[in-house]
Design a protein around this motif. Structure first.
Motif, PDB file in Angstrom:
ATOM      1  N   TYR B  47      66.176 -45.055  53.006  1.00  0.00           N
ATOM      2  CA  TYR B  47      67.482 -45.732  52.782  1.00  0.00           C
ATOM      3  C   TYR B  47      68.184 -45.165  53.976  1.00  0.00           C
ATOM      4  CZ  TYR B  47      66.439 -45.612  47.810  1.00  0.00           C
ATOM      5  OH  TYR B  47      65.785 -45.650  46.606  1.00  0.00           O
ATOM      6  N   GLY B  52      72.900 -40.832  57.011  1.00  0.00           N
ATOM      7  CA  GLY B  52      71.635 -40.606  57.863  1.00  0.00           C
ATOM      8  C   GLY B  52      70.613 -41.498  57.248  1.00  0.00           C
ATOM      9  N   LEU B  53      69.386 -41.062  58.094  1.00  0.00           N
ATOM     10  CA  LEU B  53      68.178 -41.800  57.253  1.00  0.00           C
ATOM     11  C   LEU B  53      67.696 -40.859  56.243  1.00  0.00           C
ATOM     12  CD1 LEU B  53      66.058 -42.909  60.475  1.00  0.00           C
ATOM     13  CD2 LEU B  53      67.769 -44.182  58.863  1.00  0.00           C
ATOM     14  N   VAL B  54      67.192 -41.452  55.211  1.00  0.00           N
ATOM     15  CA  VAL B  54      66.609 -40.829  54.072  1.00  0.00           C
ATOM     16  C   VAL B  54      65.444 -41.289  53.724  1.00  0.00           C
ATOM     17  CG1 VAL B  54      67.014 -39.723  51.685  1.00  0.00           C
ATOM     18  CG2 VAL B  54      68.692 -39.849  53.268  1.00  0.00           C
ATOM     19  N   ARG B  56      62.061 -41.259  51.025  1.00  0.00           N
ATOM     20  CA  ARG B  56      61.923 -40.730  49.877  1.00  0.00           C
ATOM     21  C   ARG B  56      60.398 -41.263  49.428  1.00  0.00           C
ATOM     22  NH1 ARG B  56      66.004 -39.263  46.226  1.00  0.00           N
ATOM     23  NH2 ARG B  56      68.022 -39.437  47.239  1.00  0.00           N
ATOM     24  N   VAL B  63      63.157 -36.590  47.909  1.00  0.00           N
ATOM     25  CA  VAL B  63      63.551 -36.705  49.482  1.00  0.00           C
ATOM     26  C   VAL B  63      62.377 -36.205  50.431  1.00  0.00           C
ATOM     27  CG1 VAL B  63      65.234 -36.048  51.285  1.00  0.00           C
ATOM     28  CG2 VAL B  63      65.859 -36.820  48.935  1.00  0.00           C
ATOM     29  N   ARG B  66      65.134 -36.151  56.190  1.00  0.00           N
ATOM     30  CA  ARG B  66      66.384 -36.542  56.402  1.00  0.00           C
ATOM     31  C   ARG B  66      66.365 -36.377  57.883  1.00  0.00           C
ATOM     32  NH1 ARG B  66      69.355 -32.648  51.991  1.00  0.00           N
ATOM     33  NH2 ARG B  66      67.288 -31.873  51.822  1.00  0.00           N
ATOM     34  N   VAL B  68      69.713 -37.010  60.651  1.00  0.00           N
ATOM     35  CA  VAL B  68      70.896 -37.265  61.275  1.00  0.00           C
ATOM     36  C   VAL B  68      71.070 -37.256  62.693  1.00  0.00           C
ATOM     37  CG1 VAL B  68      73.359 -36.631  61.166  1.00  0.00           C
ATOM     38  CG2 VAL B  68      72.024 -36.327  58.880  1.00  0.00           C
ATOM     39  N   TRP B  75      69.517 -33.713  63.758  1.00  0.00           N
ATOM     40  CA  TRP B  75      68.982 -32.833  62.659  1.00  0.00           C
ATOM     41  C   TRP B  75      68.027 -33.425  61.816  1.00  0.00           C
ATOM     42  CZ3 TRP B  75      74.272 -33.643  64.235  1.00  0.00           C
ATOM     43  CH2 TRP B  75      74.732 -32.384  64.459  1.00  0.00           C
ATOM     44  N   ASP B  77      65.228 -32.874  58.818  1.00  0.00           N
ATOM     45  CA  ASP B  77      65.024 -32.178  57.565  1.00  0.00           C
ATOM     46  C   ASP B  77      63.674 -32.514  57.059  1.00  0.00           C
ATOM     47  OD1 ASP B  77      64.835 -30.796  55.124  1.00  0.00           O
ATOM     48  OD2 ASP B  77      66.977 -30.661  55.166  1.00  0.00           O
ATOM     49  N   ARG B  79      61.780 -30.822  54.526  1.00  0.00           N
ATOM     50  CA  ARG B  79      61.441 -29.834  53.438  1.00  0.00           C
ATOM     51  C   ARG B  79      60.821 -30.484  52.468  1.00  0.00           C
ATOM     52  NH1 ARG B  79      67.017 -27.362  51.708  1.00  0.00           N
ATOM     53  NH2 ARG B  79      67.829 -29.141  53.118  1.00  0.00           N
TER      54      ARG B  79
END
Lengths: 197, 90
Positions: B47, B52-54, B56, B63, B66, B68, B75, B77, B79
């Motif tokens: 997405y 930001g970019l996500v 999935r 998710v 991520r 940004v 940043w 992420d 997780r």
């Protein structure tokens, strides 16, 4: 400033007093989404406010729509730099939803169907500044724009106006939400250009 | 998995990820921390019409990643990934 003039004298972003710094005007309504669009039937929809004591206030769709609603005309500002002026909404004020809620917590986390979260200080939700909106431009809010209902907090960047909102949880501290955990500002005031940490 | 418009496959994340890493991470295999599915990042759902970019999981929509990037800081992420398997060039 160069010696030559382009000869144009159109209104740029800098001389439109309705545009916060770094924003440009759009007539469309771009759809931003961090995940698939939830399709929530109003029969299945509910909205909750959960306080720090564990008390949960609930409204189903019929109860929610029976609350007094307001027409709201407002400008909206997306952190990706577009702004849309004079948008028309109808929704229930957060003042109405919080009228029977006892809390001493100063912060909230909005939760959405689909898992999105965003943190908003309670002061930014009260005082006629925020709504749970269900109509846009006189029509039921489309799922792509957050229907059946979304948070509308137009004085902050639009990522705070959580689409598909399903509830608000009171917090004692300003814990970050989905984007605020990854660089985006805890509060997000467009006039202060609070985009990032 | 719910259907969605305006998404790309994870291949399209190659450029933004290459700016952060020195290898093409879309070739790496990641394990979804939610459902355990393992697949190349190139095969995930991206997405990018978002702040930001996500990325999935193609199996459960959780998710995975991520990103940004404001031009001066980024940043990341991770997780949602219990691991990333990066095969070294032979």
């Amino acid at each position: 400033m160069g010696f030559f003039s382009s000869g144009f004298s159109g209104r740029g972003r800098s001389d439109n007093p309705d545009l916060p710094p770094g924003q440009y005007l759009t007539e469309s309504f771009p759809v931003l989404s961090a995940g698939p669009t939830p399709r929530i039937a109003t029969d299945d929809w509910e909205f909750t406010i959960a306080t720090e004591t564990g008390k949960v206030h609930r409204w189903n769709w019929a109860e929610f729509r029976a609350l007094p609603a307001e027409d709201v005309t407002t400008d909206i500002h997306c952190v990706t730099s577009w702004s849309k002026l004079g948008t028309g909404w109808r929704g229930v004020s957060l003042d109405t939803l919080f009228s029977g809620v006892e809390t001493s917590a100063e912060f909230t986390m909005a939760h959405s169907y689909g898992g999105y979260t965003t943190n908003v200080p309670l002061d930014d939700l009260l005082g006629g500044k925020a709504w749970v909106a269900f109509d846009f431009d006189g029509e039921a809010l489309e799922p792509e724009h957050g229907g059946p209902a979304r948070l509308l907090v137009p004085h902050l960047y639009f990522w705070k106006s959580a689409k598909w909102v399903r509830g608000i949880r009171m917090m004692q501290s300003d814990d970050p939400g989905f984007w605020e955990q990854n660089g985006y500002h805890l509060r997000g005031d467009p006039w202060l250009e609070q985009r990032y940490w | 998995m719910m259907t969605a418009d305006n998404v790309l496959d994870g291949n399209a994340a190659a450029g933004p990820l290459l700016e952060i890493f020195s290898v093409d991470l879309t070739a790496a295999h990641g394990r979804c921390d939610e459902c355990g599915r393992v697949c190349a990042l190139a095969e995930t759902v991206l997405y990018n019409h978002a702040p930001g970019l996500v990325i999935r999981c193609v199996g459960c929509d959780a998710v995975l990643l991520r990103l940004v990037d404001n031009g001066t800081r980024a940043w990341l992420d991770l997780r949602g990934l219990s691991y990333l398997q990066i095969d070294r060039a032979q």
